[in-house]
Design a protein around this motif. Structure first.
Motif, PDB file in Angstrom:
ATOM      1  N   ASP A   8     -27.728  -7.272   1.238  1.00 28.49           N
ATOM      2  CA  ASP A   8     -27.148  -8.431   1.528  1.00 28.49           C
ATOM      3  C   ASP A   8     -27.209  -8.965   0.031  1.00 28.49           C
ATOM      4  O   ASP A   8     -27.818  -9.303  -0.597  1.00 28.49           O
ATOM      5  N   CYS A   9     -25.728  -9.062  -0.302  1.00 25.60           N
ATOM      6  CA  CYS A   9     -25.338  -9.311  -1.824  1.00 25.60           C
ATOM      7  C   CYS A   9     -25.687 -10.918  -1.809  1.00 25.60           C
ATOM      8  O   CYS A   9     -25.096 -11.949  -1.124  1.00 25.60           O
ATOM      9  N   PRO A  10     -26.443 -11.385  -2.926  1.00 26.84           N
ATOM     10  CA  PRO A  10     -26.609 -12.955  -2.949  1.00 26.84           C
ATOM     11  C   PRO A  10     -25.626 -13.595  -3.529  1.00 26.84           C
ATOM     12  O   PRO A  10     -25.588 -14.835  -3.461  1.00 26.84           O
ATOM     13  N   VAL A  11     -24.598 -13.015  -4.028  1.00 27.03           N
ATOM     14  CA  VAL A  11     -23.204 -13.663  -4.625  1.00 27.03           C
ATOM     15  C   VAL A  11     -22.277 -14.014  -3.814  1.00 27.03           C
ATOM     16  O   VAL A  11     -21.931 -14.928  -3.373  1.00 27.03           O
ATOM     17  N   ASP A  28     -27.389   0.262 -10.219  1.00 25.62           N
ATOM     18  CA  ASP A  28     -26.887   0.486 -11.442  1.00 25.62           C
ATOM     19  C   ASP A  28     -25.645  -0.171 -11.773  1.00 25.62           C
ATOM     20  O   ASP A  28     -25.530  -0.457 -13.118  1.00 25.62           O
ATOM     21  N   GLU A  29     -24.622  -0.102 -10.740  1.00 22.19           N
ATOM     22  CA  GLU A  29     -23.324  -0.523 -11.245  1.00 22.19           C
ATOM     23  C   GLU A  29     -23.013  -2.000 -10.904  1.00 22.19           C
ATOM     24  O   GLU A  29     -22.088  -2.777 -11.259  1.00 22.19           O
ATOM     25  N   GLY A  30     -23.870  -2.452  -9.826  1.00 24.66           N
ATOM     26  CA  GLY A  30     -23.479  -3.939  -9.205  1.00 24.66           C
ATOM     27  C   GLY A  30     -23.215  -3.723  -7.972  1.00 24.66           C
ATOM     28  O   GLY A  30     -22.484  -2.713  -7.511  1.00 24.66           O
ATOM     29  N   CYS A  31     -22.623  -4.953  -7.370  1.00 23.83           N
ATOM     30  CA  CYS A  31     -22.334  -5.104  -6.053  1.00 23.83           C
ATOM     31  C   CYS A  31     -20.793  -4.408  -5.758  1.00 23.83           C
ATOM     32  O   CYS A  31     -20.164  -4.295  -6.808  1.00 23.83           O
ATOM     33  N   VAL A  32     -20.835  -3.858  -4.734  1.00 20.89           N
ATOM     34  CA  VAL A  32     -19.531  -2.901  -4.679  1.00 20.89           C
ATOM     35  C   VAL A  32     -18.223  -3.725  -4.268  1.00 20.89           C
ATOM     36  O   VAL A  32     -17.056  -3.484  -4.897  1.00 20.89           O
ATOM     37  N   LEU A  33     -18.489  -5.013  -4.024  1.00 22.40           N
ATOM     38  CA  LEU A  33     -17.509  -6.142  -3.860  1.00 22.40           C
ATOM     39  C   LEU A  33     -17.217  -7.032  -5.194  1.00 22.40           C
ATOM     40  O   LEU A  33     -16.180  -7.086  -5.718  1.00 22.40           O
ATOM     41  N   VAL A  38     -27.406  -6.648  -9.155  1.00 20.49           N
ATOM     42  CA  VAL A  38     -28.180  -7.071  -7.834  1.00 20.49           C
ATOM     43  C   VAL A  38     -29.675  -6.197  -8.252  1.00 20.49           C
ATOM     44  O   VAL A  38     -29.536  -5.438  -8.783  1.00 20.49           O
ATOM     45  N   THR A  39     -30.702  -6.759  -7.478  1.00 20.52           N
ATOM     46  CA  THR A  39     -31.843  -6.297  -7.660  1.00 20.52           C
ATOM     47  C   THR A  39     -32.508  -5.560  -6.332  1.00 20.52           C
ATOM     48  O   THR A  39     -31.746  -5.763  -5.291  1.00 20.52           O
ATOM     49  N   ARG A  40     -33.521  -5.152  -6.360  1.00 20.48           N
ATOM     50  CA  ARG A  40     -34.088  -4.343  -5.236  1.00 20.48           C
ATOM     51  C   ARG A  40     -34.374  -5.348  -3.891  1.00 20.48           C
ATOM     52  O   ARG A  40     -34.307  -5.178  -2.958  1.00 20.48           O
TER      53      ARG A  40
END
Ligand SMILES: [Zn+2]
Length: 52
Positions: A8-11, A28-33, A38-40
């Motif tokens: 669940d992306c916070p952004v 490692d690379e950030g949100c796919v979208l 992002v963190t755990r």
């Protein structure tokens, strides 16, 4: 069987189910979208039961 997590992306508020490998990739690379960092905390274990 791979464990799955609900991401669940916070952004950008994308919400999707991912497995272990994808979770590592996103961490490692950030949100796919939106590529946000992002963190755990953005992942919650997804199992058969809908209740936590
Ligand atoms: Zn995002």
């Amino acid at each position: 069987m791979a464990r799955t997590f609900t991401f669940d992306c916070p952004v950008c508020e994308v919400c999707t189910v991912v497995d272990d490998d994808v979770r590592d990739l996103v961490l490692d690379e950030g949100c796919v979208l939106c590529a946000a960092d992002v963190t755990r905390a953005a992942f919650s274990p997804s199992s058969r039961g809908r209740d936590r």
